[in-house]
Scaffold this active site. Sequence first.
Site, PDB file in Angstrom:
ATOM      1  N   SER A 182     -43.096  14.648  37.594  1.00  0.00           N
ATOM      2  CA  SER A 182     -42.323  13.695  38.384  1.00  0.00           C
ATOM      3  C   SER A 182     -41.446  12.761  37.560  1.00  0.00           C
ATOM      4  CB  SER A 182     -43.265  12.860  39.259  1.00  0.00           C
ATOM      5  OG  SER A 182     -44.165  12.115  38.461  1.00  0.00           O
ATOM      6  N   HIS A 210     -43.899  17.583  44.293  1.00  0.00           N
ATOM      7  CA  HIS A 210     -42.457  17.395  44.107  1.00  0.00           C
ATOM      8  C   HIS A 210     -41.694  18.713  44.194  1.00  0.00           C
ATOM      9  CE1 HIS A 210     -42.234  13.092  43.092  1.00  0.00           C
ATOM     10  NE2 HIS A 210     -43.432  13.265  42.562  1.00  0.00           N
ATOM     11  N   LYS A 241     -43.587  13.233  50.847  1.00  0.00           N
ATOM     12  CA  LYS A 241     -42.329  13.336  50.102  1.00  0.00           C
ATOM     13  C   LYS A 241     -41.336  14.155  50.925  1.00  0.00           C
ATOM     14  CE  LYS A 241     -44.185  12.436  45.487  1.00  0.00           C
ATOM     15  NZ  LYS A 241     -45.470  11.861  45.922  1.00  0.00           N
TER      16      LYS A 241
END
Length: 391
Positions: A182, A210, A241
């Site tokens: 990340s 991610h 996310k």
Amino acid sequence: MFGNVRDDLRATLDEITEAGLLKPERVITTPQSATVGVNGHEVLNFCANNYLGLADNPSVIAAAQQALDRWGFGMASVRFICGTQEVHKELESRLSDFLGMEDTVLYSSCFDANGGVFETLLDAQDAVISDALNHASIIDGIRLSKAKRYRYANRDMAELEARLKEASDARRRLIVTDGVFSMDGYVAPLREICDLADRYDAMVMVDDSHAVGFVGPTGRGTPELHGVTDRVDIITGTLGKALGGASGGYVAARREICELLRQRSRPYLFSNSLAPVIASASLRILEILETSSESRDRLRANTARFREKMTEAGFDILPGDHPIAPVMIGDAAEASAMADRLLDLGVYVIGFSYPVVPHGQARIRVQLSAAHSTDDVDRAVAAFIQARQTS
């Protein structure tokens, strides 16, 4: 008693402030979107994990509103008592299908998911081999287990193989890596990791927080990107996310692993169920991902445009094609000051410094979104250039 403690804590906070490492929380006065209200001004938002722009998607909001009427606000219970609704089971099934795994277990967050895996599957007879830059939730989860712990340098396959040899006497070996790291936007070499796992009889676990939703040809994450979905044993991830940005996490894995997690994983057994409104909205999000590539295509175009223009402007930006685009600054105080200048120029970003990243590697982590327009991207690049000139 707290009088002495207060003085010690205040001294620590003062040290953090003087080192330029204080992390203030700015209050956003609008919904999460490409632009947000901060300090009474509308600014471009380039620091959220809202990769696909779904946090304020009208159809997702409509699904959430309908779910409130049908399922209520919260479960007020854990899953094995009276906290499981049809919508939870449906989401677990849909996630399993989407990720190509046999089963899925929902958690309150991916932090909890990572906290619940290692202690359940591994004991003192076993070994876990972890990438040095893995997320804090993986590190904390490993600490909860009694397994032998090995670490290899970020994406270094020679070191991973050396650690696997050292762990050859363990009953079980588990390699764990972030799918995308990340702070850097670098992608783990999953094909090489799976090859080593096959050679040394190890399982593979990937935290793909991610990546799921937008990495890979159909957005199914780094295992799809590398063509190793059937060779990965455990995928953990978040609904917070790209998949809407609310909260919630999951473990998608081999069926027997998920069955054991339901029986013994402490964050699963002792945390309230995921709110049904989030589960319902997540089902709508999966439907969007499976029927349209529009958001993924726009995100990739925005990412390529920003990276190209920033490189042309002479900024030190870490290589890659992930929408995490770290602009390297070096000095922690300067990274923080530049982020402040950018906010004054109408671009909301955050400077990252130690202990989140190593000393001397402070950066501004820009995060692109499908919600951004081409003009938004160009305005952000222009603001970076102006902020550099006024430093």
